[in-house]
Motif scaffolding. Sequence first.
Motif, PDB file in Angstrom:
ATOM      1  N   GLY A 168       0.820  -1.203   0.000  1.00 24.54           N
ATOM      2  CA  GLY A 168       0.000   0.000   0.000  1.00 24.54           C
ATOM      3  C   GLY A 168       0.855   1.255   0.000  1.00 24.54           C
ATOM      4  N   VAL A 169       0.195   2.380  -0.046  1.00 28.94           N
ATOM      5  CA  VAL A 169       0.864   3.684  -0.029  1.00 28.94           C
ATOM      6  C   VAL A 169       0.652   4.311   1.336  1.00 28.94           C
ATOM      7  N   SER A 170       1.715   4.783   1.960  1.00 24.90           N
ATOM      8  CA  SER A 170       1.614   5.387   3.300  1.00 24.90           C
ATOM      9  C   SER A 170       1.077   6.803   3.206  1.00 24.90           C
ATOM     10  N   ALA A 171      -0.182   6.913   2.869  1.00 25.19           N
ATOM     11  CA  ALA A 171      -0.862   8.204   2.799  1.00 25.19           C
ATOM     12  C   ALA A 171      -2.230   8.043   3.443  1.00 25.19           C
ATOM     13  N   MET A 223      -8.125  -4.118 -12.089  1.00 22.58           N
ATOM     14  CA  MET A 223      -7.642  -3.945 -10.723  1.00 22.58           C
ATOM     15  C   MET A 223      -7.169  -2.510 -10.519  1.00 22.58           C
ATOM     16  N   PRO A 224      -7.704  -1.794  -9.519  1.00 24.24           N
ATOM     17  CA  PRO A 224      -7.255  -0.421  -9.267  1.00 24.24           C
ATOM     18  C   PRO A 224      -5.788  -0.396  -8.827  1.00 24.24           C
ATOM     19  N   PRO A 225      -5.134   0.742  -8.948  1.00 20.81           N
ATOM     20  CA  PRO A 225      -3.737   0.844  -8.498  1.00 20.81           C
ATOM     21  C   PRO A 225      -3.648   0.734  -6.978  1.00 20.81           C
ATOM     22  N   PRO A 226      -2.438   0.554  -6.440  1.00 14.69           N
ATOM     23  CA  PRO A 226      -2.284   0.484  -4.977  1.00 14.69           C
ATOM     24  C   PRO A 226      -2.919   1.689  -4.306  1.00 14.69           C
ATOM     25  N   LEU A 227      -3.543   1.463  -3.161  1.00 14.56           N
ATOM     26  CA  LEU A 227      -4.292   2.528  -2.505  1.00 14.56           C
ATOM     27  C   LEU A 227      -3.585   3.000  -1.238  1.00 14.56           C
ATOM     28  N   PRO A 228      -3.879   4.208  -0.789  1.00 15.99           N
ATOM     29  CA  PRO A 228      -3.314   4.688   0.485  1.00 15.99           C
ATOM     30  C   PRO A 228      -3.862   3.868   1.649  1.00 15.99           C
ATOM     31  N   VAL A 229      -2.975   3.428   2.529  1.00 17.24           N
ATOM     32  CA  VAL A 229      -3.393   2.596   3.668  1.00 17.24           C
ATOM     33  C   VAL A 229      -3.130   3.268   5.006  1.00 17.24           C
ATOM     34  N   VAL A 232      -1.266   4.516   8.388  1.00 16.98           N
ATOM     35  CA  VAL A 232      -0.352   3.835   9.311  1.00 16.98           C
ATOM     36  C   VAL A 232      -1.186   3.100  10.355  1.00 16.98           C
ATOM     37  N   PRO A 233      -0.630   2.033  10.955  1.00 16.00           N
ATOM     38  CA  PRO A 233      -1.410   1.231  11.905  1.00 16.00           C
ATOM     39  C   PRO A 233      -1.981   2.022  13.070  1.00 16.00           C
ATOM     40  N   SER A 234      -1.274   3.039  13.547  1.00 16.08           N
ATOM     41  CA  SER A 234      -1.758   3.767  14.720  1.00 16.08           C
ATOM     42  C   SER A 234      -3.074   4.495  14.456  1.00 16.08           C
TER      43      SER A 234
END
Length: 457
Positions: free
Chosen positions: A50-53, A263-269, A271-273
Amino acid sequence: MPSLRPSVLAASLAAALAGCALQAPPTADALRSEVLPQAPLPDAFRAGGGVSAAVADRWLASFGQPQLTALVDEALAYNADLRVAAARVEQAAGYVKVASASLLPSVGVIGLGGGKSGGGGGLDGIFLNASLELDVWGRVRYGSAAAREQLAAAEADFAYARQSLAAMVAKSWFLAIEAGMQRAIAKDSLGSSETLMRMADDRLRVGSGTALSSAQARASVGTYRDTLRQVELSREQALRALELLVGRYPAAEIAVADQLAPMPPPLPVGVPSELLERRPDMVAAERRVAAAFNRVGEAKAAQLPKISLTAGGSNVSSELIVLKDVSSPVWSLGANLIAPIYQGGALRAQVEIRSAEQKQAVAEYARAGQKAFSEVETALGTESILREREAILASTIRDNEEALKLARIQYQVGSADLRTVEQSQLALYAARTSRLRVQSEQLAQRTNLYLALGGGV
């Protein structure tokens, strides 16, 4: 009830206004550190992909299929299960009103009217009574706060139910499309098998074939026909499931697209917090912890005395007895105190019950948090594996197509038997169906990832 002196009433009122300060439920940070002591959160999701956004809402648009978006809107409007969730929110809102009502004065009125023997007037009058519990220890306020937290939990549950329903519609949509495409593959394979059967029969007639090859070809045709019927049944079931989700009659007549969405491109995921704050089901679990905390405070305060202010007035007239100054109403003002002395340990047991419920709410919050992290990591990891499998199967299909082509040529010239051709055809069918299953599962896992991240519809 004896009247209290004005100084006592004033002191009681001052105590009520000051009240005891309610203890605040644990903060979100304190709760997380308590329930997940052995699960320090990483800076990024470990599965990657994923993307960190910041996580974006309106994820349905990423599939580029307006018909799917319209079906989700239809489901949100007519799905029966979602209506049940909405009714729970209304019930919780009603409980808030009930719990908060004790903070306001209670006013009642009694009217009397009667007659004496032989006609004429009897005893007539009106009695007005008002009372207000002085919430010195916070029992009523704790109860009201618990009801508000329960309402917030119900609202978060409803939001999560909406997101879950949207995800179910999307996955059912992809499954129905896949079933239609699997039917097309089965029909194509059946057509190829029938061609081989005709070739085997022709070879048998001209004397270059065998009865065994002809029988094997007919058996292969029967197998593909049975497979086609199974796929058609699966498609009908997928369509009915989709119709039920959107609130329609399950007639297997709903129209779906002919091809799966790309399939869509990688999406922003993110951060776990941020996950525990963003997912509605986690918000609901946190609010239930707060509600349970307030119920403990309510149960503890119930062990302390209750102080109430009362006021009343009356105006009575009668022809049976002589009353002086009946035109002037009589008013009274007082206070009462009720203190529990002995109730067989019921109040203490109630505190123990509420404390156990609080422990349960905290444990359920921890379980929900672990489930949330697992769902995100699983969706990311599965999507990565499926992407690799899709590339492998695409190459396998090309190889099987070439193998089938060569096997057909060899069979026609008599250098290979029919079994070789059938095995090549079966391998191609298996590879095509597996690739289609992987493509559909990729879209389903992307939907699972959107839901796991808490993205809005």
